[in-house]
Design an enzyme around this catalytic site. Structure first.
Site, PDB file in Angstrom:
ATOM      1  N   ARG A 120       0.807  -1.226   0.000  1.00 50.23           N
ATOM      2  CA  ARG A 120       0.000   0.000   0.000  1.00 50.23           C
ATOM      3  C   ARG A 120       0.840   1.276   0.000  1.00 50.23           C
ATOM      4  NH1 ARG A 120      -3.085  -3.314   3.579  1.00 50.23           N
ATOM      5  NH2 ARG A 120      -5.005  -4.001   2.581  1.00 50.23           N
ATOM      6  N   LYS A 142       3.435  11.423 -10.713  1.00 51.54           N
ATOM      7  CA  LYS A 142       2.591  10.581 -11.550  1.00 51.54           C
ATOM      8  C   LYS A 142       3.337   9.294 -11.875  1.00 51.54           C
ATOM      9  CE  LYS A 142      -0.610  13.618 -13.989  1.00 51.54           C
ATOM     10  NZ  LYS A 142      -1.064  14.073 -15.325  1.00 51.54           N
ATOM     11  N   GLU A 184       9.931  18.049 -24.170  1.00 49.69           N
ATOM     12  CA  GLU A 184       9.321  18.438 -22.895  1.00 49.69           C
ATOM     13  C   GLU A 184       9.892  19.761 -22.392  1.00 49.69           C
ATOM     14  OE1 GLU A 184       6.816  17.248 -21.403  1.00 49.69           O
ATOM     15  OE2 GLU A 184       6.532  15.176 -22.062  1.00 49.69           O
ATOM     16  N   LYS A 223       7.684  22.904 -13.586  1.00 46.39           N
ATOM     17  CA  LYS A 223       6.777  21.804 -13.253  1.00 46.39           C
ATOM     18  C   LYS A 223       6.462  21.781 -11.762  1.00 46.39           C
ATOM     19  CE  LYS A 223       5.643  17.024 -14.058  1.00 46.39           C
ATOM     20  NZ  LYS A 223       5.965  15.759 -14.746  1.00 46.39           N
ATOM     21  N   GLU A 233      -4.297  16.904  -9.805  1.00 44.19           N
ATOM     22  CA  GLU A 233      -4.962  17.268 -11.054  1.00 44.19           C
ATOM     23  C   GLU A 233      -6.476  17.363 -10.877  1.00 44.19           C
ATOM     24  OE1 GLU A 233      -3.026  16.309 -15.148  1.00 44.19           O
ATOM     25  OE2 GLU A 233      -4.636  14.870 -14.865  1.00 44.19           O
ATOM     26  N   ARG A 238      -3.009  21.654 -13.145  1.00 43.33           N
ATOM     27  CA  ARG A 238      -1.971  20.715 -13.589  1.00 43.33           C
ATOM     28  C   ARG A 238      -2.200  20.237 -15.016  1.00 43.33           C
ATOM     29  NH1 ARG A 238       1.055  16.040 -10.028  1.00 43.33           N
ATOM     30  NH2 ARG A 238       2.262  15.184 -11.752  1.00 43.33           N
ATOM     31  N   ASN A 242      -0.198  18.888 -19.834  1.00 40.15           N
ATOM     32  CA  ASN A 242      -0.567  17.945 -20.891  1.00 40.15           C
ATOM     33  C   ASN A 242      -0.554  18.584 -22.276  1.00 40.15           C
ATOM     34  OD1 ASN A 242      -1.046  15.721 -19.145  1.00 40.15           O
ATOM     35  ND2 ASN A 242      -3.036  16.585 -18.594  1.00 40.15           N
ATOM     36  N   HIS A 245       0.080  16.502 -25.283  1.00 42.93           N
ATOM     37  CA  HIS A 245       0.084  15.109 -24.857  1.00 42.93           C
ATOM     38  C   HIS A 245      -1.140  14.312 -25.293  1.00 42.93           C
ATOM     39  CE1 HIS A 245       3.548  16.335 -22.611  1.00 42.93           C
ATOM     40  NE2 HIS A 245       3.670  15.168 -22.026  1.00 42.93           N
ATOM     41  N   HIS A 249      -0.090  11.150 -27.054  1.00 46.57           N
ATOM     42  CA  HIS A 249      -0.397   9.811 -26.543  1.00 46.57           C
ATOM     43  C   HIS A 249      -1.138   8.979 -27.587  1.00 46.57           C
ATOM     44  CE1 HIS A 249      -0.095  10.986 -21.997  1.00 46.57           C
ATOM     45  NE2 HIS A 249       1.074  10.921 -22.605  1.00 46.57           N
ATOM     46  N   HIS A 262       8.214   9.118 -26.867  1.00 49.33           N
ATOM     47  CA  HIS A 262       7.255  10.013 -26.219  1.00 49.33           C
ATOM     48  C   HIS A 262       7.464  11.468 -26.620  1.00 49.33           C
ATOM     49  CE1 HIS A 262       4.626  11.726 -23.196  1.00 49.33           C
ATOM     50  NE2 HIS A 262       5.628  12.458 -22.751  1.00 49.33           N
TER      51      HIS A 262
END
Length: 355
Positions: A120, A142, A184, A223, A233, A238, A242, A245, A249, A262
């Site tokens: 956990r 993330k 990026e 960032k 988010e 936030r 993206n 992205h 993606h 990427h």
């Protein structure tokens, strides 16, 4: 050494740049984790750094084991997470033990998700060795893996305890991987800092240790500020990270993860987003030409890959985790240094831009 802090209350952590891999052990002693550590890396990084890195940690008094994954985006999946779990159990890791991600974004995302879910949640340290990971994926918490249906569809927010950046590892990167990370960096300038973008316009084609140092520190700082305002988010802040992205993606998914890196996909996605902003009259006319110019100077592609059609792109984008209530949420520039999240964009306009 330069230091900045991601300020998240009890989950705050430092980002240290200009350090050396061998110095991490002394810094880890301050975190008061248990002595047992699991280093997760991939076969490419292991060949260059794993032995010396593990030896340095052992000299600092830690009991260290390692898990070496197969490299590449196609291995950012639940099977790799299971391998990390198995190694963690075999190594006797407990809830105070730490997992260290030594590698690029795939390693960091996969190891981070394993750390977020093993028992956990256990401590996690990011040691990025690629430019992409240094300026983006190592910061912000993330973590996650891909499914065949889409990128990053399984994941968790799990902040690292520390980000340790040795820019010396850039020396073993293939030039394509450097270009991959530059996308990026460009994104950071477009979404939040016009002055930084102007710096990139002048310097992105003449890279040096000094330029790399500034790009990495500034990108991390940008960032960090965004993450501090909207860690999970939930406030819409936030989402600006993206930019490029959602389109990017979709490109990665349609090309099978790995054929297009990427950053390469994000570069194309940023250009599509700029073109769409122009079509919707949200941004000044020069924004596309300025972003295009920097992308070209960075050596990145300026076209969608063959076989990626507008129809396939839109269908894939509709499965993106950022879609809400069947509506696309797209980050579009309004000027250099500022973007906005837009919904209810006519699909017809998106088709026109993609075609």
């Amino acid at each position: 050494m330069r230091k900045l802090t991601v300020k998240l209350g009890k989950r705050s952590y430092p980002i240290l740049t200009g350090v050396q891999l061998a110095g991490l052990g002394a810094e880890l002693r301050k975190l008061k984790t248990s002595k047992k550590l699991l280093v997760v890396t991939d076969a490419n990084v292991a060949r260059h750094y794993l032995s010396g890195f593990v030896s340095s940690l052992k000299r600092s008094g830690f009991v260290v084991t390692s898990a070496v994954l197969s490299p590449g985006e196609k291995n950012k999946n639940l099977d790799s997470v299971k391998r990390i779990y198995a190694r963690a159990v075999a190594s006797g890791l407990d809830r105070r033990s730490a997992i260290i991600a030594l590698g690029g974004g795939v390693v960091g995302d996969t190891a981070g998700f394993a750390a977020a879910t093993y028992m956990r949640g256990i401590p996690f340290i990011q040691v990025p060795t690629t430019l992409l990971a240094m300026v983006d994926s190592s910061v912000g918490g993330k973590t996650g893996v891909d499914l065949k249906e889409g990128k990053n569809l399984v994941g968790a927010f799990h902040q690292p305890k520390l980000v340790w950046i040795d820019t010396g590892t850039l020396g073993t990167l293939h030039p394509r991987e450097i270009r991959n990370g530059l996308a990026e960096v460009i994104k950071c300038g477009v979404i939040a800092d016009a002055g930084f973008f102007r710096y990139l316009e002048k310097n992105i084609s003449r890279l040096s240790p000094k330029v790399f140092g500034r790009m990495i520190f500034k990108s991390c700082a940008i960032k960090a500020k965004v993450v501090e305002k909207d860690e999970f988010e939930q406030k819409g802040v936030r989402e600006i990270l993206n930019f490029g992205h959602t389109f990017g993606h979709a490109i990665e998914t349609l090309t099978g993860y790995g054929r297009v890196l990427h950053g390469e996909a994000v570069a194309a996605g940023m250009l599509v987003a700029c073109a769409l902003a122009l079509k919707l009259k949200l941004a000044p006319a020069k924004i596309l030409s300025r972003v295009l110019d920097v992308v070209i100077k960075a050596g990145l592609s300026v076209a969608l890959p063959k076989g990626v059609t507008a129809e396939k792109m839109v269908k894939t984008m509709m499965r993106d985790k950022k879609t809400r209530g069947g509506l696309l949420r797209l980050v579009l520039p309004t000027r250099i240094g500022k973007v906005a999240v837009k919904t209810n964009i006519p699909i017809k306009k998106i088709y026109e831009v993609l075609k």
